[in-house]
Enzyme design. Structure first.
Site, short mmCIF file in Angstrom:
data_model
loop_
_atom_site.label_atom_id
_atom_site.label_comp_id
_atom_site.label_asym_id
_atom_site.label_seq_id
_atom_site.Cartn_x
_atom_site.Cartn_y
_atom_site.Cartn_z
CB SER A 111 -0.93 0.00 1.22
OG SER A 111 -1.90 -1.00 1.10
CG HIS B 124 -19.00 -3.68 -0.10
ND1 HIS B 124 -20.25 -3.87 -0.67
CD2 HIS B 124 -18.66 -4.88 0.45
CE1 HIS B 124 -20.62 -5.13 -0.50
NE2 HIS B 124 -19.68 -5.76 0.19
#
EC number: 1.1.1.86
Length: 489
Positions: A77, A131
Site C-alpha cells: 500500500s 461497499h
C-alpha cells in the site's frame, strides 16, 4: 449486530427497493463541493489507489492514511501511494485534518479501522465507504456528528481506472446512511465523489447501503465471479477431455469470456445471441433454459443466505478462524489445470470465440437472467439488478483475460472471493454433470447448420429481446452514450 436484521419488515423493503437513476443535469456542479477539501483515503489497494488517481485527475486534493507499521515496512500500500506521488502519513497525523475520510480497507479489517478513525476524525466530517458490508452486516455505530456516505463503483478497482482513462467511467451506486446524515449534506458529497470517479458518464444510481450490499453479494457470488470461475474450470476440463490441445483450450476460455461479454456490454443478451448463427442461437437458447432449471435452487440459496445474514455470519466465522476456508479454496484454484496451462500463441479471431463457445454463451445467458430474476423477486429494483448481473460482467471478464482466475481473485474483494469460492464448491459438480448432455458443436467447434422453421426462430428472438433484463438494459445503456469498446486481449 446485523443492521439489516434489526429493521422491521417495512424498513427492509423500503431500503431494498431504493434505487433511482441520477439524471445528468444533477451533476452540473461537478465535484465543486469537494474542491479545496482535504480528502484522505484509508488503504491503498486496488480500489484505494485507482479511485485516488481518478479523483486527483478530477482536480481534488487526495492523500493516504496508512498504519505506522505499513509505512515503516514500506508495504504494498505504501509503495502504491508513494510511487504515484501521493502524500502518505499515519492515521493519527493525517485523519484529524480530513474533511472526507474514505475507508477502502478490506471488509474484515473495518471494525478495528472504523473504531480507530472515529477517535481522530474532526467534528462534522464525512466518512465514506465503497461497499456497505460493514454498515449493514456488522452494524457498527458511527459517531452522531459524522455523515456516512457510500460510492460503490460496480467493478474492480483496476477497471475504475481503465474506464476513466478512456474518457468514460463505470456505473456507481451512491447512498447516505439514514442513521448518519446530521447536516443533510450526504447526497451532494456522494454525488461529487461519484463525479470525480467518472461515474456520471456511465450511470449513477441513488440507492441505499442495504440495496447495494444485498445485490452486490448476490451478483459477485453467482454470475459475476462464481459462475465465471466455475465455468472456466469445467469448460477447460471438458475441452481437454475432447482432445483439444490444453494450451489452446486455456486461451479459448481465458480470452473467450472477454470477447463474448464485450457484446453484452454494448447490446445485452440480444446482441450476444445475434453473434451466433441461427442454428447456434437456437441451441444456445435450449441449453440456457436447461441451465437455468439446474442452477435455480443454488442461486436461490445464495440469495436467501445473503438476505438472512447466514452468509455474512459464516464468512465472519472464517475471518475469526484465520481465513481457514478461504485459504484452502485459494490453494485448490491455484492447483487447477486451467490456471497452470501455458500461454497459447495460436491466433483466435473474435468470431471464433462465439462459434466455438456456444456453451459459454448459454451459460452467460442463463446466469445473467437467473441472478437478475432472483434479485428482483427479493425486492431489489431492476436497475440495481441489471448492474449487478449484466453490466459488471465484462469488467470481471477483463480481469480473467489478463491472468486468468488468479487476476480476478486478486483484484476483487476478499468478500467477493470468499463468496465466489463458496458458490463454486456446489456449482462445479452440477456443471460437470451437465457436460454429459453436450452435443458436437456445443463447445470447442462450430455447430453444423441445420434446418429450422421461422416460427421457432421468431419465438426465440421475441423471448430473448423481451426478458426484463433486456428491457431495463436498453433504457440504462442510452445513458452510456460515451461507452468505449475494449481493446481485446
Amino acid at each position: 449486530m446485523n443492521y439489516f436484521n434489526s429493521l422491521n419488515f417495512r424498513q427492509k423493503l423500503i431500503n431494498l427497493r431504493k434505487c433511482k437513476l441520477v439524471e445528468k443535469n444533477f451533476f452540473s456542479k461537478k465535484c465543486d463541493i469537494l474542491k479545496r477539501k482535504n480528502i484522505v483515503i484509508v488503504g491503498c489497494g486496488s480500489q484505494g489507489l485507482n479511485q485516488g488517481l481518478n479523483m486527483r485527475d478530477s482536480g481534488l486534493h487526495v492523500s493516504y492514511a496508512l498504519r505506522g507499521s505499513s509505512i515503516l515496512n514500506k508495504n504494498k500500500s505504501w509503495e502504491n501511494a508513494t510511487k504515484n506521488n501521493f502524500f502518505v502519513d499515519t492515521y493519527e497525523n493525517i485523519i484529524p485534518t480530513a474533511d472526507l475520510v474514505i475507508n477502502l480497507t478490506p471488509d474484515k479489517q473495518r471494525k478495528e479501522v472504523v473504531t480507530l478513525l472515529q477517535k481522530f476524525m474532526k467534528e462534522n466530517s464525512v466518512l465514506g465507504f465503497s461497499h456497505g458490508f460493514h454498515i449493514v452486516e456488522i452494524g457498527q455505530k458511527i459517531r452522531n456528528d459524522i455523515t456516512v456516505i457510500m460510492v460503490a463503483p460496480k467493478c474492480p478497482g483496476t477497471e475504475v481506472r481503465e474506464e476513466y482513462k478512456k474518457g468514460f467511467g463505470v456505473p456507481s451506486l451512491i447512498a447516505v446512511h439514514m442513521e448518519n446524515d446530521p447536516k443533510k449534506i450526504g447526497f451532494e458529497i456522494a454525488k461529487a465523489w461519484a463525479y470525480s470517479l467518472g461515474s456520471h458518464r456511465a450511470g449513477v444510481l441513488h440507492s441505499s447501503f442495504i440495496a447495494e450490499v444485498k445485490s452486490d453479494l448476490m451478483g459477485e457470488q453467482t454470475i459475476l465471479c462464481g459462475m465465471l470461475q466455475t465455468s472456466s474450470l469445467v469448460c477447460y476440463d471438458q475441452l481437454v477431455s475432447q482432445g483439444k490441445d490444453p494450451n489452446y483450450a486455456g486461451k479459448l476460455i481465458q480470452l473467450g469470456w472477454e470477447s463474448i461479454t464485450e457484446s453484452v456490454k454494448h447490446g445485452g443478451i440480444t446482441l450476444m445471441l445475434n453473434r451466433l448463427s441461427n442454428t447456434a442461437k437456437i441451441r444456445a437458447y435450449i441449453l440456457s433454459k436447461k441451465l437455468k432449471v439446474m442452477f435455480s435452487s443454488l442461486f436461490r440459496k445464495h440469495m436467501d443466505d445473503i438476505i438472512s445474514g447466514e452468509f455474512s455470519k459464516n464468512m465472519i466465522d472464517d475471518w475469526n478462524s484465520d481465513d481457514k476456508k478461504l485459504k484452502e479454496w485459494r490453494t485448490q484454484i491455484k492447483k487447477t489445470d486451467f490456471e497452470k496451462c501455458k500461454i497459447c500463441h495460436k491466433e483466435i479471431s473474435e468470431q471464433e470465440y462465439f462459434d466455438q463457445g456456444l456453451l459459454m454463451v448459454a451459460i452467460l445467458k442463463a446466469g445473467i437472467e437467473l441472478s437478475f430474476e432472483i434479485m428482483v423477486e427479493t425486492g431489489i429494483k431492476e436497475e440495481s439488478a441489471y448492474y449487478e448481473s449484466l453490466h459488471e460482467l465484462p469488467l470481471i471478464a477483463n480481469t480473467i483475460a489478463r491472468k486468468r482466475l488468479y487476476e480476478m481473485n486478486l483484484v476483487i474483494s476478499d468478500t467477493a472471493e470468499y463468496g465466489s469460492y463458496l458458490f463454486s464448491q456446489s456449482a462445479i459438480p452440477l456443471l460437470k454433470e451437465f457436460m454429459n448432455e453436450l452435443c458436437p458443436g456445443d463447445l470447442g467447434e462450430k455447430i453444423s447448420d441445420l434446418q429450422f422453421d421461422n416460427v421457432t426462430l421468431n419465438k426465440i428472438n421475441h423471448d430473448i429481446e423481451n426478458h426484463p433484463v433486456e428491457i431495463i438494459g436498453k433504457k440504462l445503456r442510452k445513458y452510456m452514450v460515451d461507452m468505449k469498446p475494449i481493446k481485446l486481449s
